[in-house]
Design a protein around this motif. Sequence first.
Motif: not given
Length: 550
Positions: A1-27
């Motif tokens: 079971m995954a725990g909470h996301a740390g700041n590094e992962d959260r910041q990567r989510l933010v950058r991916a959401a803004r289109g600044e970096v690619p994500g891991d998977l796109l459906v």
Amino acid sequence: MAGHAGNEDRQRLVRAARGEVPGDLLVRGAQVVQPATGEIFAADVLVAAGRVAALGSGFEAARTVEARGAYLAPGFLDAHVHIESSLLTPAGFAAATLPRGTTAVVAEPHEVVNVLGTPGLAWMLDAGRTSGQRVWASAPSCVPASAFEQGGAGVNAADTARMLAMPGVLGLAEMMNYPGVLGGDPGVWAVLDAGRAPGRRLDGHASGVRGRDLQAYAAAGLHSDHEATTPEEAHERLRAGLWLMVREGSAARNLQALLPVLRGRPRRAMLVSDDVSVDELLELGHLDRLLRACVAGGLHPAHAVALVTCNPAEYWGLHDYGLVAPGHHADFVLLRDLQGFEVLDTFVGGQEARAGTHTPPLSGGGVTLGPGWDAASFEVPAHWPVMQVRPDQITTGVGAPGSGDARLVVADRYGEGQWASCWTSGTGLSGAALGISVLHDAHHAAFLGGTDEDIRQAGRALEALGGGAVVVSGGQVRAQLPLPYAGLMTDLPPAQAAAALLDLTAACRAGGCTLPYPVTTLSFLGLTVIPALKLTPRGLLDVTAWRLLP
């Protein structure tokens, strides 16, 4: 079971959401089911670091899955299930239910805890971590279920506190001993007090409780109930502030009766399976089957999906689960349509779900009937009423003495050398003996039908297997399923376990049995907190009067 996301992962989510970096998977090209709003809309879903980064269009990712218009819904969450009742280990249960869209469960492992004590809960959590499915648990509150039962272990308030401290335990499991709650039993209230940790749920279980008693039960601090069988009972629970868990399993089927309540879209409701056997899982499905019934019964698909996603996640405080939404864990299913709920693929943490193949070892929990078993006879007191067995409910009725057609024997499996017998009606099983070591909740050995000799042979066969299920007729074992994990579970692949269970059912049919799921039905004929009559090694219990018959 995954725990909470740390700041590094959260910041990567933010950058991916803004289109600044690619994500891991796109459906790409999905129809997203949003149960929080009741909407279905077209969107691409971007995943990074195991979570949903964004919904929209124009994203890039390292890998793309083409949905081609398939419906993308949150992964299904079973908020109350006894994995042991499937007769499978957590890995086997995952293998049977991940393809059906179930990405997570909250297990109530009081079966294995009744046999082995608190180590049973630790094993369930450990086995869940390697199952491929997200497995949380609640801490069993009633071990044994009542003062009329005694299994292989007991749990007190101190044990409860230790279990609640285990990682992955979300709250106190179903408080079945409602007479103890209402009557102020000190041991029961000590367990309730131990369960009142901040943020913890106190699961309820109040079969047949109505009126002032239900008000009092809710006032004790319980949060839910899954025992409603009529719309009136369901409404009464909702009005009392309890979350309504609508149960549809192998032994108790309440969904059709409660569909009128669900069509009213109650805010605090969810669907649960409670107990479902492996053969039914493979034949009919898991939560997907319940969703089909809901939509066929008039619910909007998004509202039905809420009952197995965001609602149970909210109930258990799983705040980043139950929705396909930014920041939430990327647990979702691709569905061909929203009527049949055929699952095309299941994702956990943004990866195609695969069941685990490893189950940790589990020692203890065999069957010991004692030296007197070989000469045992199983006479029934002539004045005892007959237990009327119902094929689709775990409640039983009361029949007049002398109206039975199949004998029920319950024997202590932990070496005490004690057993009792009563007559039943409604099963038709007279030409063979069905024996099992799965008898809720103390899990003694139970035998239905057959002659004295067949019952004795079935008992010795269970001992040799270390627990399981057998059918004996004419002194010969006709079918069997070993359950080496605490006498409750097998590590056979689900298809092989289901085939063995079908063989057992066929052998019961040859003996005259008319029950659709005889093993599952028999397994509830000793549960002392469900009305009206139940059998224990000490005798026949009148649950309504809360006394053993003389």
